[in-house]
Design a protein around this motif. Sequence first.
Motif, PDB file in Angstrom:
ATOM      1  N   LEU A  52      50.097  38.486  11.192  1.00 41.18           N
ATOM      2  CA  LEU A  52      49.424  38.339  12.623  1.00 41.18           C
ATOM      3  C   LEU A  52      50.967  36.904  13.041  1.00 41.18           C
ATOM      4  O   LEU A  52      51.283  36.740  14.061  1.00 41.18           O
ATOM      5  N   SER A  53      52.122  37.380  12.209  1.00 40.54           N
ATOM      6  CA  SER A  53      53.451  36.257  12.534  1.00 40.54           C
ATOM      7  C   SER A  53      54.134  37.239  13.303  1.00 40.54           C
ATOM      8  O   SER A  53      54.835  36.392  13.843  1.00 40.54           O
ATOM      9  N   THR A  60      64.852  37.152   7.475  1.00 36.64           N
ATOM     10  CA  THR A  60      65.906  36.595   8.785  1.00 36.64           C
ATOM     11  C   THR A  60      66.673  35.658   8.580  1.00 36.64           C
ATOM     12  O   THR A  60      67.101  35.628  10.041  1.00 36.64           O
ATOM     13  N   ILE A  69      65.968  39.391  17.271  1.00 37.93           N
ATOM     14  CA  ILE A  69      66.720  37.858  17.140  1.00 37.93           C
ATOM     15  C   ILE A  69      67.741  37.399  16.547  1.00 37.93           C
ATOM     16  O   ILE A  69      68.451  36.779  16.801  1.00 37.93           O
ATOM     17  N   ALA A  70      67.365  37.058  15.216  1.00 36.31           N
ATOM     18  CA  ALA A  70      67.954  37.612  14.045  1.00 36.31           C
ATOM     19  C   ALA A  70      69.059  37.911  13.962  1.00 36.31           C
ATOM     20  O   ALA A  70      70.068  36.802  13.620  1.00 36.31           O
ATOM     21  N   ARG A  88      76.213  35.264  16.221  1.00 33.33           N
ATOM     22  CA  ARG A  88      77.008  33.713  16.264  1.00 33.33           C
ATOM     23  C   ARG A  88      77.173  33.284  15.377  1.00 33.33           C
ATOM     24  O   ARG A  88      78.517  32.845  15.745  1.00 33.33           O
ATOM     25  N   VAL A 119      59.506  36.083  23.695  1.00 31.89           N
ATOM     26  CA  VAL A 119      60.303  35.150  23.426  1.00 31.89           C
ATOM     27  C   VAL A 119      61.434  36.126  24.285  1.00 31.89           C
ATOM     28  O   VAL A 119      62.357  35.216  24.366  1.00 31.89           O
ATOM     29  N   LEU A 136      62.940  35.088  26.962  1.00 34.31           N
ATOM     30  CA  LEU A 136      63.141  33.536  26.816  1.00 34.31           C
ATOM     31  C   LEU A 136      63.960  32.971  26.386  1.00 34.31           C
ATOM     32  O   LEU A 136      64.837  31.703  26.857  1.00 34.31           O
ATOM     33  N   GLN A 180      68.353  33.268  25.400  1.00 36.97           N
ATOM     34  CA  GLN A 180      69.431  33.584  25.499  1.00 36.97           C
ATOM     35  C   GLN A 180      70.412  33.850  25.140  1.00 36.97           C
ATOM     36  O   GLN A 180      70.883  33.556  23.182  1.00 36.97           O
ATOM     37  N   ALA A 191      48.229  32.078  16.003  1.00 37.04           N
ATOM     38  CA  ALA A 191      48.564  33.028  14.936  1.00 37.04           C
ATOM     39  C   ALA A 191      48.694  33.038  13.390  1.00 37.04           C
ATOM     40  O   ALA A 191      48.176  33.763  12.657  1.00 37.04           O
ATOM     41  N   ASP A 192      49.417  32.108  13.274  1.00 40.44           N
ATOM     42  CA  ASP A 192      50.470  30.910  12.170  1.00 40.44           C
ATOM     43  C   ASP A 192      48.975  30.717  11.345  1.00 40.44           C
ATOM     44  O   ASP A 192      49.112  31.034   9.764  1.00 40.44           O
ATOM     45  N   GLN A 222      46.435  33.368  10.112  1.00 37.84           N
ATOM     46  CA  GLN A 222      46.670  33.916   8.809  1.00 37.84           C
ATOM     47  C   GLN A 222      46.686  33.259   7.750  1.00 37.84           C
ATOM     48  O   GLN A 222      46.720  33.991   7.028  1.00 37.84           O
ATOM     49  N   ILE A 277      61.431  26.451  24.706  1.00 34.68           N
ATOM     50  CA  ILE A 277      62.566  27.399  24.680  1.00 34.68           C
ATOM     51  C   ILE A 277      62.765  27.826  26.279  1.00 34.68           C
ATOM     52  O   ILE A 277      63.640  28.611  26.609  1.00 34.68           O
ATOM     53  N   ALA A 278      60.683  27.967  27.024  1.00 33.90           N
ATOM     54  CA  ALA A 278      61.239  28.285  28.513  1.00 33.90           C
ATOM     55  C   ALA A 278      61.793  27.350  29.700  1.00 33.90           C
ATOM     56  O   ALA A 278      62.363  27.309  29.641  1.00 33.90           O
ATOM     57  N   GLY A 282      65.519  28.505  28.391  1.00 38.19           N
ATOM     58  CA  GLY A 282      66.311  28.900  29.575  1.00 38.19           C
ATOM     59  C   GLY A 282      66.219  28.900  31.050  1.00 38.19           C
ATOM     60  O   GLY A 282      66.976  28.965  31.742  1.00 38.19           O
ATOM     61  N   ARG A 313      69.292  26.841  31.453  1.00 31.49           N
ATOM     62  CA  ARG A 313      70.701  27.567  31.796  1.00 31.49           C
ATOM     63  C   ARG A 313      70.701  28.359  32.670  1.00 31.49           C
ATOM     64  O   ARG A 313      71.957  28.061  33.212  1.00 31.49           O
ATOM     65  N   VAL A 334      60.409  31.238  15.463  1.00 25.72           N
ATOM     66  CA  VAL A 334      61.616  32.212  16.549  1.00 25.72           C
ATOM     67  C   VAL A 334      62.621  29.913  16.884  1.00 25.72           C
ATOM     68  O   VAL A 334      63.703  30.975  16.848  1.00 25.72           O
ATOM     69  N   LEU A 389      65.232  30.942  14.914  1.00 27.13           N
ATOM     70  CA  LEU A 389      66.307  31.706  15.728  1.00 27.13           C
ATOM     71  C   LEU A 389      66.792  31.396  16.107  1.00 27.13           C
ATOM     72  O   LEU A 389      68.176  32.573  16.686  1.00 27.13           O
ATOM     73  N   GLN A 419      69.156  30.026  19.921  1.00 26.57           N
ATOM     74  CA  GLN A 419      70.608  29.710  19.806  1.00 26.57           C
ATOM     75  C   GLN A 419      70.086  28.663  21.004  1.00 26.57           C
ATOM     76  O   GLN A 419      69.914  29.367  22.141  1.00 26.57           O
TER      77      GLN A 419
END
Lengths: 342, 342
Positions: free
Chosen positions: A72-73, A225, A253-254, A260, A280, A283, A285, B78-79, B82, B253-254, B257, B260, B280, B283, B285
């Motif tokens: 589910l992750s 990751t 994404i990773a 980078r 995501v 969302l 950049q 979700a986590d 899990q 995260i949104a 964005g 930016r 995430v 992960l 930037q």
Amino acid sequence: MNAKATMRDVARKSGVSVATVSRVINFPGEVRQETVETVNAAMRVLNYRPNINGRRLKAAQSRSIGVLVPTLSNPVFADSVQGIEQEARAAGLTVLLTASNYSAEHEAEAVSTLLDNRVDGLILTVTNADDSPVVRMLTRENIPFVLLYNQPTNPDIAAVSVDNAQSAHDMTCHLLAAGHRNFAMVAGRFSSSDRSRQRYEGFARALAGAGIADAPLIEVGFEDTDLENVLGGILQGEKPVTALVCSNDILAIAAIGACRKLGLRVPDDVSVAGFDGIAVGGLIQPKLCSVVQPTHEMGRQALALLRGLITGEAKPRSLLLPHYLSEGESIGPSRLVTSCPL
Amino acid sequence: MNAKATMRDVARKSGVSVATVSRVINFPGEVRQETVETVNAAMRVLNYRPNINGRRLKAAQSRSIGVLVPTLSNPVFADSVQGIEQEARAAGLTVLLTASNYSAEHEAEAVSTLLDNRVDGLILTVTNADDSPVVRMLTRENIPFVLLYNQPTNPDIAAVSVDNAQSAHDMTCHLLAAGHRNFAMVAGRFSSSDRSRQRYEGFARALAGAGIADAPLIEVGFEDTDLENVLGGILQGEKPVTALVCSNDILAIAAIGACRKLGLRVPDDVSVAGFDGIAVGGLIQPKLCSVVQPTHEMGRQALALLRGLITGEAKPRSLLLPHYLSEGESIGPSRLVTSCPL
DNA sequence: ATGAATAAATGAAACGTTTACATTGCCGGA
DNA sequence: TCCGGCAATGTAAACGTTTCATTTATTCAT
């Protein structure tokens, strides 16, 4: 003292037989209006709740389905489970959920548990649809099931997915069109995911079509990751890779993060493509360019198909849903083409 | 012809009574070794699978639990699902899953369905733990349940969470220490999430402690990911906000964005803080600075507590698990403090 | 040899429903 | 007045387990 009222109690309290109470619950039309009301009243005051186990025992039907996903992750699975659950709720079905952690062994156990629970059918994502003990067993025992995300070769197996190879092919062509010639693919372990392998095949086929033969494949575990070390080699050699195709968005994404850290800009130095179209991705950049799968819809369709199989109204069939490439900024023109000011 | 072998059949086939078959399954020690083997053999050839409904009817126990979360689309839920599932599997419990979509109405329905299924207990996240019909009902009917993420005022309600207000307070202090003075909070609708409100309270308290009173609060829906318009005003005025605290990571995260798109750099122009610590976040930037909750562990603990409640070995209690601030690059010194080269 | 104690297995009654079949009461047509 | 038919309800037998109270077989001390 609570939650223990039985049909007998209701019957006694309202002065009718249990059969009548049962009818009030299941076929209220066949009972005199007045009686219906009396019985309903009794049920209310006794706080009666039908015992579903008694019912299920008699009916030999549980009105529940089992769902098995690798994890589910990864939002791609969470989203389709969400879709399944919604649709199931609307249909009055209960969802039993389990996860396999990408292990074929766990898969078998989990399905067994689900069957112990006498689910009416299953929706599952297995490691390898074309060689799965679980799939064979379910087929042999004639238990309705629908594969989700898996794209089996055998068309007689019910499945809902996108065309994995084709979509990877599309994405690769997109990158080829942008001028890229030096490719690499970062893929989840083939042994844990047939989708990953199928996507690689589409990738390789597209490259072969363009006369490119030597694109490296980097297989990684699904919990991996930290891609910096593993990507350093190919991104910084004398013939650096400019296009990185990843077998899912989490990896992509990773990968962007790793680029980078290696001092490379995305997409200026290296383009990165993902797979799945998780939320995501849009969302972050740069916005991730990805093969979008209709995850939610796939879940819904899988449930719809499963319902058909359960009632016998549908025959098993493979459903390929349309995919598309999202507009993302993680892909740009190849610097090897554009940067020739020397 | 399949999956229909009953205990009777096994008994007949192995020449013993059903009672003996039952004991072979449940208390093999009480049966002669030889008989055990005969019966097991018979079960194997008949492909016998105990009918769990018969068993449940008799046992008045389902060995299953219900799980209700707002959504599976947010990895934070979700986590923990899990985590719950894993632990449940290990304990031989089946998980029935439903989602409420942040709606109190759906909550009630969903719990009712779960109860119809006669789950032994429930783990749930409700919109508002301190004023929830569902919580009242479960308490009244004495059904074992554990709240997850909710942090109820009443200590006699079983719950597993972090200290929402305190952690938001911590995060805000962290930003204050970095020199920020112009704050705003972006929060999920309070009416849909008591956590969001509690986090706001911690935020406001920290600011009050620093003598700052006028930080704007921006409540948004949980499906809202287009924050550009809504943030434009506060980020670009004559007294622009330099620190944005968000009530969860998705929003954060949104928000990054949106910044930016508005031409602002994170963290140079504006710092953004999240809440939850979803994967995430680490992960992307810039790496998201967030209040990390031990989601997986929270799920496990919730299940452990629930098991205690079911067996009667534990009393309901509120469990506060430790949180911490992740090292993220989304937070920097306030430009209003550092950029004074004029 | 007898009977008491123990071990192994059985018989049958639950558990709470659903449902095929039987019963009752009532109506209208002859 | 009687009877066929229909509507409303009741009776009782499943469904597949578990489990308590019994029975049967075995062992051992006397």
